[in-house]
Scaffold this motif. Sequence first.
Motif, mmCIF file in Angstrom:
data_model
loop_
_atom_site.group_PDB
_atom_site.id
_atom_site.type_symbol
_atom_site.label_atom_id
_atom_site.label_comp_id
_atom_site.label_asym_id
_atom_site.label_seq_id
_atom_site.Cartn_x
_atom_site.Cartn_y
_atom_site.Cartn_z
ATOM 1 N N PRO A 116 0.830 -1.212 0.000
ATOM 2 C CA PRO A 116 0.000 0.000 0.000
ATOM 3 C C PRO A 116 0.861 1.257 0.000
ATOM 4 O O PRO A 116 1.967 1.274 0.551
ATOM 5 C CB PRO A 116 -0.797 -0.121 1.310
ATOM 6 N N ALA A 117 0.385 2.292 -0.639
ATOM 7 C CA ALA A 117 1.110 3.558 -0.679
ATOM 8 C C ALA A 117 1.178 4.170 0.712
ATOM 9 O O ALA A 117 0.401 3.817 1.615
ATOM 10 C CB ALA A 117 0.434 4.519 -1.651
ATOM 11 N N ALA A 118 2.102 5.076 0.892
ATOM 12 C CA ALA A 118 2.236 5.757 2.178
ATOM 13 C C ALA A 118 0.938 6.473 2.524
ATOM 14 O O ALA A 118 0.292 7.060 1.644
ATOM 15 C CB ALA A 118 3.391 6.749 2.121
ATOM 16 N N PRO A 119 0.523 6.439 3.790
ATOM 17 C CA PRO A 119 -0.723 7.126 4.178
ATOM 18 C C PRO A 119 -0.591 8.637 4.079
ATOM 19 O O PRO A 119 0.519 9.181 4.047
ATOM 20 C CB PRO A 119 -0.921 6.659 5.630
ATOM 21 N N GLY A 120 -1.731 9.305 4.025
ATOM 22 C CA GLY A 120 -1.743 10.757 4.019
ATOM 23 C C GLY A 120 -1.610 11.406 2.664
ATOM 24 O O GLY A 120 -1.491 12.629 2.570
ATOM 25 N N LEU A 121 -1.656 10.606 1.570
ATOM 26 C CA LEU A 121 -1.507 11.170 0.230
ATOM 27 C C LEU A 121 -2.833 11.614 -0.378
ATOM 28 O O LEU A 121 -2.839 12.318 -1.380
ATOM 29 C CB LEU A 121 -0.846 10.143 -0.705
ATOM 30 N N LEU A 122 -3.947 11.177 0.218
ATOM 31 C CA LEU A 122 -5.251 11.456 -0.357
ATOM 32 C C LEU A 122 -6.060 12.407 0.518
ATOM 33 O O LEU A 122 -5.832 12.514 1.721
ATOM 34 C CB LEU A 122 -6.034 10.148 -0.540
ATOM 35 N N GLU A 123 -7.030 13.062 -0.114
ATOM 36 C CA GLU A 123 -7.976 13.907 0.607
ATOM 37 C C GLU A 123 -9.385 13.534 0.164
ATOM 38 O O GLU A 123 -9.597 13.038 -0.943
ATOM 39 C CB GLU A 123 -7.714 15.382 0.320
ATOM 40 N N ALA A 124 -10.351 13.737 1.042
ATOM 41 C CA ALA A 124 -11.741 13.390 0.748
ATOM 42 C C ALA A 124 -12.640 14.570 1.059
ATOM 43 O O ALA A 124 -12.426 15.298 2.029
ATOM 44 C CB ALA A 124 -12.158 12.176 1.572
ATOM 45 N N TYR A 125 -13.655 14.761 0.212
ATOM 46 C CA TYR A 125 -14.638 15.806 0.488
ATOM 47 C C TYR A 125 -15.993 15.364 -0.057
ATOM 48 O O TYR A 125 -16.076 14.581 -1.009
ATOM 49 C CB TYR A 125 -14.206 17.147 -0.127
ATOM 50 N N PRO A 126 -17.086 15.830 0.565
ATOM 51 C CA PRO A 126 -18.427 15.411 0.140
ATOM 52 C C PRO A 126 -18.825 16.038 -1.188
ATOM 53 O O PRO A 126 -18.441 17.168 -1.505
ATOM 54 C CB PRO A 126 -19.328 15.902 1.276
ATOM 55 N N ALA B 103 -25.942 13.372 -6.909
ATOM 56 C CA ALA B 103 -26.168 13.130 -8.328
ATOM 57 C C ALA B 103 -25.217 12.091 -8.896
ATOM 58 O O ALA B 103 -25.530 11.417 -9.886
ATOM 59 C CB ALA B 103 -26.036 14.434 -9.115
ATOM 60 N N VAL B 104 -24.049 11.913 -8.262
ATOM 61 C CA VAL B 104 -23.083 10.950 -8.770
ATOM 62 C C VAL B 104 -23.618 9.519 -8.673
ATOM 63 O O VAL B 104 -23.136 8.621 -9.365
ATOM 64 C CB VAL B 104 -21.745 11.080 -7.998
ATOM 65 N N GLY B 105 -24.615 9.312 -7.846
ATOM 66 C CA GLY B 105 -25.183 7.971 -7.696
ATOM 67 C C GLY B 105 -25.906 7.479 -8.931
ATOM 68 O O GLY B 105 -26.146 6.273 -9.079
ATOM 69 N N ASN B 106 -26.241 8.381 -9.844
ATOM 70 C CA ASN B 106 -26.917 8.009 -11.087
ATOM 71 C C ASN B 106 -25.893 8.018 -12.214
ATOM 72 O O ASN B 106 -25.316 9.054 -12.528
ATOM 73 C CB ASN B 106 -28.041 9.009 -11.387
ATOM 74 N N VAL B 107 -25.658 6.869 -12.846
ATOM 75 C CA VAL B 107 -24.622 6.761 -13.874
ATOM 76 C C VAL B 107 -24.906 7.643 -15.085
ATOM 77 O O VAL B 107 -23.999 7.910 -15.876
ATOM 78 C CB VAL B 107 -24.440 5.297 -14.328
ATOM 79 N N ARG B 108 -26.153 8.086 -15.255
ATOM 80 C CA ARG B 108 -26.477 8.953 -16.390
ATOM 81 C C ARG B 108 -25.938 10.361 -16.195
ATOM 82 O O ARG B 108 -25.835 11.132 -17.154
ATOM 83 C CB ARG B 108 -27.989 8.986 -16.617
ATOM 84 N N ASN B 109 -25.603 10.710 -14.962
ATOM 85 C CA ASN B 109 -25.008 12.015 -14.690
ATOM 86 C C ASN B 109 -23.501 11.916 -14.888
ATOM 87 O O ASN B 109 -22.848 11.038 -14.302
ATOM 88 C CB ASN B 109 -25.319 12.461 -13.260
ATOM 89 N N ASN B 110 -22.947 12.787 -15.711
ATOM 90 C CA ASN B 110 -21.529 12.705 -15.998
ATOM 91 C C ASN B 110 -21.012 14.062 -16.461
ATOM 92 O O ASN B 110 -21.168 14.436 -17.622
ATOM 93 C CB ASN B 110 -21.255 11.638 -17.070
ATOM 94 N N GLY B 111 -20.417 14.794 -15.547
ATOM 95 C CA GLY B 111 -19.873 16.103 -15.880
ATOM 96 C C GLY B 111 -18.970 16.577 -14.762
ATOM 97 O O GLY B 111 -19.007 16.046 -13.639
ATOM 98 N N PRO B 112 -18.135 17.580 -15.008
ATOM 99 C CA PRO B 112 -17.198 18.065 -13.991
ATOM 100 C C PRO B 112 -17.872 18.593 -12.735
ATOM 101 O O PRO B 112 -17.242 18.662 -11.677
ATOM 102 C CB PRO B 112 -16.416 19.165 -14.720
ATOM 103 N N GLU B 113 -19.164 18.947 -12.853
ATOM 104 C CA GLU B 113 -19.873 19.445 -11.667
ATOM 105 C C GLU B 113 -19.982 18.379 -10.581
ATOM 106 O O GLU B 113 -20.185 18.699 -9.399
ATOM 107 C CB GLU B 113 -21.266 19.955 -12.046
ATOM 108 N N LEU B 114 -19.852 17.102 -10.958
ATOM 109 C CA LEU B 114 -19.914 16.024 -9.963
ATOM 110 C C LEU B 114 -18.758 16.091 -8.968
ATOM 111 O O LEU B 114 -18.855 15.558 -7.862
ATOM 112 C CB LEU B 114 -19.909 14.655 -10.648
ATOM 113 N N LEU B 115 -17.657 16.750 -9.367
ATOM 114 C CA LEU B 115 -16.483 16.843 -8.504
ATOM 115 C C LEU B 115 -16.501 18.075 -7.610
ATOM 116 O O LEU B 115 -15.620 18.239 -6.765
ATOM 117 C CB LEU B 115 -15.204 16.866 -9.354
ATOM 118 N N GLU B 116 -17.501 18.932 -7.779
ATOM 119 C CA GLU B 116 -17.552 20.150 -6.971
ATOM 120 C C GLU B 116 -17.854 19.805 -5.516
ATOM 121 O O GLU B 116 -18.781 19.037 -5.227
ATOM 122 C CB GLU B 116 -18.612 21.095 -7.519
#
Length: 251
Positions: free
Chosen positions: A215-225, A229-242
């Motif tokens: 496994p990679a060294a810990p602390g390399l990733l970040e998470a945010y809510p 809309a991402v739960g629906n596969v028909r939705n696909n655009g950069p706004e999902l990452l906001e």
Amino acid sequence: MCGRYASSRSAGELVDEFEIEEIRVAAPLEASYNVAPTDEVYAVVERPPRREADAEPEPPQRQLRSLRWGLVPSWAKDRAIGSRMINARMETVAEKPAFRKAFASRRCLLPADGYYEWYETEVAGRNGKPVKQPFFIRPKDHGVLAMAGLYEIWRDPDRADDDPDRFLWSCTVITTRAEDELGRIHDRMPLMVERERWRDWLDPTRAAGTDLLVPAAPGLLEAYPVRPAVGNVRNNGPELLEPLPLEQVDP
């Protein structure tokens, strides 16, 4: 597990990032911010280059290919099994019949911007079940996330020998136990391969062993809510990452 991810980098960007020697992609893939099982995805592999029948074999070269997400073992009777093979657990990948041959010599890297996981909140929805809040998890430096993967080549028995689509190339994401901070969201995460280990991981002539499963060294990733809309596969655009404002996140 890893059931959705984002992959927006172009083939050209990946060629530079992974020092690709040959592009083996029939048509460029569009940016996807909601990659789902059975989608076509970019993969980095190392394989011998094309050669004439009487030519001397050459060392493996790094290639960019397009694979179907959901590994179909070579012995499978139907490609439908792939929808259940999107992940392979690091702890058992060397033993499971569906993955052990691929782990031995068909390892790949699956480039991603990041991946999604759903956190089960204490709030009940209309159906009485806990509401799940999606999070996007990405490298803190916003660089590429190189997920450890395996690939297989399946021969479709229903297609003729001269059918160009008789072989299906497919892949799976290897997962590992999530580090403490991310483990609060989900107990599994993709196995990350750090840049200095790319060559060893991809080398098909290198004997596969547990020393590759680091496994990679810990602390390399970040998470945010992010928005549901991402739960629906028909939705696909950069706004999902906001990022979703914290006041809109259920406690």
